[in-house]
Design a protein around this motif. Structure first.
Motif, PDB file in Angstrom:
ATOM      1  N   TYR A 202       0.818  -1.208   0.000  1.00 27.11           N
ATOM      2  CA  TYR A 202       0.000   0.000   0.000  1.00 27.11           C
ATOM      3  C   TYR A 202       0.853   1.260   0.000  1.00 27.11           C
ATOM      4  O   TYR A 202       0.514   2.263  -0.638  1.00 27.11           O
ATOM      5  N   GLU A 203       1.975   1.213   0.694  1.00 24.80           N
ATOM      6  CA  GLU A 203       2.877   2.374   0.692  1.00 24.80           C
ATOM      7  C   GLU A 203       3.495   2.559  -0.691  1.00 24.80           C
ATOM      8  O   GLU A 203       3.666   3.688  -1.163  1.00 24.80           O
ATOM      9  N   ARG A 204       3.819   1.455  -1.353  1.00 21.80           N
ATOM     10  CA  ARG A 204       4.375   1.547  -2.706  1.00 21.80           C
ATOM     11  C   ARG A 204       3.336   2.133  -3.671  1.00 21.80           C
ATOM     12  O   ARG A 204       3.680   2.904  -4.573  1.00 21.80           O
ATOM     13  N   ILE A 205       2.081   1.759  -3.463  1.00 21.95           N
ATOM     14  CA  ILE A 205       1.017   2.314  -4.299  1.00 21.95           C
ATOM     15  C   ILE A 205       0.910   3.818  -4.086  1.00 21.95           C
ATOM     16  O   ILE A 205       0.821   4.595  -5.049  1.00 21.95           O
ATOM     17  N   ASN A 206       0.924   4.240  -2.833  1.00 26.76           N
ATOM     18  CA  ASN A 206       0.841   5.672  -2.535  1.00 26.76           C
ATOM     19  C   ASN A 206       2.005   6.428  -3.161  1.00 26.76           C
ATOM     20  O   ASN A 206       1.829   7.507  -3.746  1.00 26.76           O
ATOM     21  N   GLU A 207       3.203   5.860  -3.046  1.00 27.05           N
ATOM     22  CA  GLU A 207       4.388   6.504  -3.619  1.00 27.05           C
ATOM     23  C   GLU A 207       4.308   6.539  -5.141  1.00 27.05           C
ATOM     24  O   GLU A 207       4.725   7.514  -5.770  1.00 27.05           O
ATOM     25  N   ARG A 208       3.767   5.488  -5.736  1.00 20.02           N
ATOM     26  CA  ARG A 208       3.635   5.457  -7.190  1.00 20.02           C
ATOM     27  C   ARG A 208       2.694   6.562  -7.661  1.00 20.02           C
ATOM     28  O   ARG A 208       2.966   7.228  -8.669  1.00 20.02           O
ATOM     29  N   VAL A 209       1.592   6.750  -6.954  1.00 18.53           N
ATOM     30  CA  VAL A 209       0.652   7.805  -7.339  1.00 18.53           C
ATOM     31  C   VAL A 209       1.319   9.175  -7.230  1.00 18.53           C
ATOM     32  O   VAL A 209       1.162  10.030  -8.123  1.00 18.53           O
ATOM     33  N   ASP A 210       2.063   9.407  -6.160  1.00 13.87           N
ATOM     34  CA  ASP A 210       2.782  10.674  -6.018  1.00 13.87           C
ATOM     35  C   ASP A 210       3.755  10.867  -7.171  1.00 13.87           C
ATOM     36  O   ASP A 210       3.886  11.979  -7.718  1.00 13.87           O
ATOM     37  N   ASP A 259      -6.057  11.592  -3.342  1.00 13.08           N
ATOM     38  CA  ASP A 259      -6.432  10.643  -2.284  1.00 13.08           C
ATOM     39  C   ASP A 259      -7.325   9.534  -2.825  1.00 13.08           C
ATOM     40  O   ASP A 259      -7.194   8.365  -2.440  1.00 13.08           O
ATOM     41  N   LEU A 260      -8.241   9.896  -3.729  1.00  8.89           N
ATOM     42  CA  LEU A 260      -9.121   8.898  -4.323  1.00  8.89           C
ATOM     43  C   LEU A 260      -8.342   7.914  -5.188  1.00  8.89           C
ATOM     44  O   LEU A 260      -8.622   6.705  -5.179  1.00  8.89           O
ATOM     45  N   ILE A 261      -7.384   8.429  -5.947  1.00 10.89           N
ATOM     46  CA  ILE A 261      -6.566   7.546  -6.779  1.00 10.89           C
ATOM     47  C   ILE A 261      -5.836   6.531  -5.904  1.00 10.89           C
ATOM     48  O   ILE A 261      -5.802   5.330  -6.203  1.00 10.89           O
ATOM     49  N   LYS A 262      -5.282   7.000  -4.805  1.00 15.91           N
ATOM     50  CA  LYS A 262      -4.558   6.103  -3.912  1.00 15.91           C
ATOM     51  C   LYS A 262      -5.494   5.062  -3.303  1.00 15.91           C
ATOM     52  O   LYS A 262      -5.186   3.872  -3.273  1.00 15.91           O
ATOM     53  N   MET A 263      -6.645   5.516  -2.829  1.00 17.95           N
ATOM     54  CA  MET A 263      -7.592   4.598  -2.194  1.00 17.95           C
ATOM     55  C   MET A 263      -8.097   3.556  -3.192  1.00 17.95           C
ATOM     56  O   MET A 263      -8.138   2.357  -2.884  1.00 17.95           O
ATOM     57  N   ARG A 264      -8.489   4.006  -4.374  1.00 17.73           N
ATOM     58  CA  ARG A 264      -9.020   3.079  -5.363  1.00 17.73           C
ATOM     59  C   ARG A 264      -7.945   2.133  -5.886  1.00 17.73           C
ATOM     60  O   ARG A 264      -8.238   0.979  -6.211  1.00 17.73           O
ATOM     61  N   SER A 265      -6.712   2.604  -5.953  1.00 17.09           N
ATOM     62  CA  SER A 265      -5.611   1.733  -6.371  1.00 17.09           C
ATOM     63  C   SER A 265      -5.352   0.654  -5.328  1.00 17.09           C
ATOM     64  O   SER A 265      -5.097  -0.509  -5.667  1.00 17.09           O
ATOM     65  N   ARG A 266      -5.443   1.019  -4.057  1.00 16.85           N
ATOM     66  CA  ARG A 266      -5.267   0.017  -2.996  1.00 16.85           C
ATOM     67  C   ARG A 266      -6.381  -1.022  -3.047  1.00 16.85           C
ATOM     68  O   ARG A 266      -6.144  -2.226  -2.889  1.00 16.85           O
TER      69      ARG A 266
END
Length: 305
Positions: A202-210, A259-266
């Protein structure tokens, strides 16, 4: 010789790096099995590897325009043609992606009705949907194919339309879906699933979105909008694109969109894991333990490549 080595798993787990390194090491090509990477111009938001990043040829990317529908049946046809060509040269193909339906459609026996490739009735049902609405269209399906209607939510209009198309061809969506649960191999293949600690993923997903935002995702989406694709199905259903479109249209603030992109990606990653975990043919590799190089070495050892 094995025909296909599939590298599967959730978004951001490291599939592309493993597949690219494996293909480069054994002198073959990577077939991308990603339902959004097939589209031209959708690069940053789909984490598509650029030509400069690839060490092996990457196929089945940039094969369709974002305003057109590219189905699993079309992917099956085109990806199998690429795999057959690779196999004819004496090499296995490396299939890489997180779209479970696309992976299964390629490596397993599964016949799509002709309407998946070219349908004369789809536009008719889409026009009917506009006239009578979702509930009435679903009721029509219930009259013609009760089992399929029970399996499809009335508001999943795309699937309702598809089920009606299939009914025209004498095929039941419900029966087809039941048949797809059986594993009947089309190729001699091995599947390797990549996983890691959920919090790390999940942290990698958040970092990828950033990183996508830093790379210019907003400008990429603006370019698609300028081409008149803001209402196109592919743009509206792709995570990362629909949220930025909503931001550009004033429905969301930029922070809300990110935030939505991160949540939906997770959430998408969780669904991907659930899909692949159902297939007991997959050999799972813990990326926390092996890393990219270790995963490549393990696959090569197991396959004798």
């Amino acid at each position: 010789m094995i025909d296909v080595v599939a590298v599967v798993g959730p978004t951001a787990v490291g599939k592309s790096a493993v597949a690219d390194g494996l293909a480069a090491a054994i002198g073959t090509s990577v077939i991308s099995a990603d339902s959004m990477q097939v589209y031209r111009g959708m690069d940053i938001g789909t984490a598509k590897m650029s030509p400069g990043e690839c060490h092996a040829p990457l196929l089945m990317v940039n094969v369709a325009d974002p305003g057109t529908a590219y189905s699993a049946a079309l992917f099956q046809r085109d990806a199998r043609a690429a795999i057959d060509k690779i196999n004819a040269s004496g090499h296995p193909a490396v299939l890489c992606g997180g779209t479970g339906l696309y992976v299964r459609a390629v490596i397993d026996e599964f016949d799509f009705p002709s309407g998946e490739l070219e349908s004369s009735s789809r536009s008719r049902y889409e026009e009917l949907l506009e006239r009578i609405g979702a509930d009435a269209l679903h009721a029509l399906l219930a009259e013609r194919d009760p089992a399929s209607a029970e399996a499809i939510h009335p508001h999943n209009t795309r699937r309702v339309v598809r089920a009606l198309e299939m009914s025209d061809e004498g095929v039941s969506y419900a029966e087809q879906r039941a048949g797809f649960s059986e594993n009947r191999a089309h190729y001699r293949s091995s599947q390797y699933g990549l996983t890691c600690d959920r919090a790390v993923l999940y942290e990698r997903i958040n970092e990828r979105v950033d990183h996508m935002m830093e790379m210019g995702l907003i400008d990429e989406v603006k370019g698609l909008v300028d081409q008149g694709l803001s209402s196109a199905l592919t743009s509206r259903q792709a995570i990362g694109y629909k949220e930025i479109i909503d931001y550009l249209e004033g429905a969301l603030s930029l922070a809300e969109a990110v935030d939505l992109i991160k949540m939906r990606s997770r959430r998408y990653a969780k669904r991907q894991l659930s899909w692949f975990k159902r297939d007991n043919r997959i050999f799972w590799i813990d990326m926390d333990e092996t890393g990219v190089d270790g995963a490549i070495a393990l696959i090569r050892e197991r396959e004798g490549l």
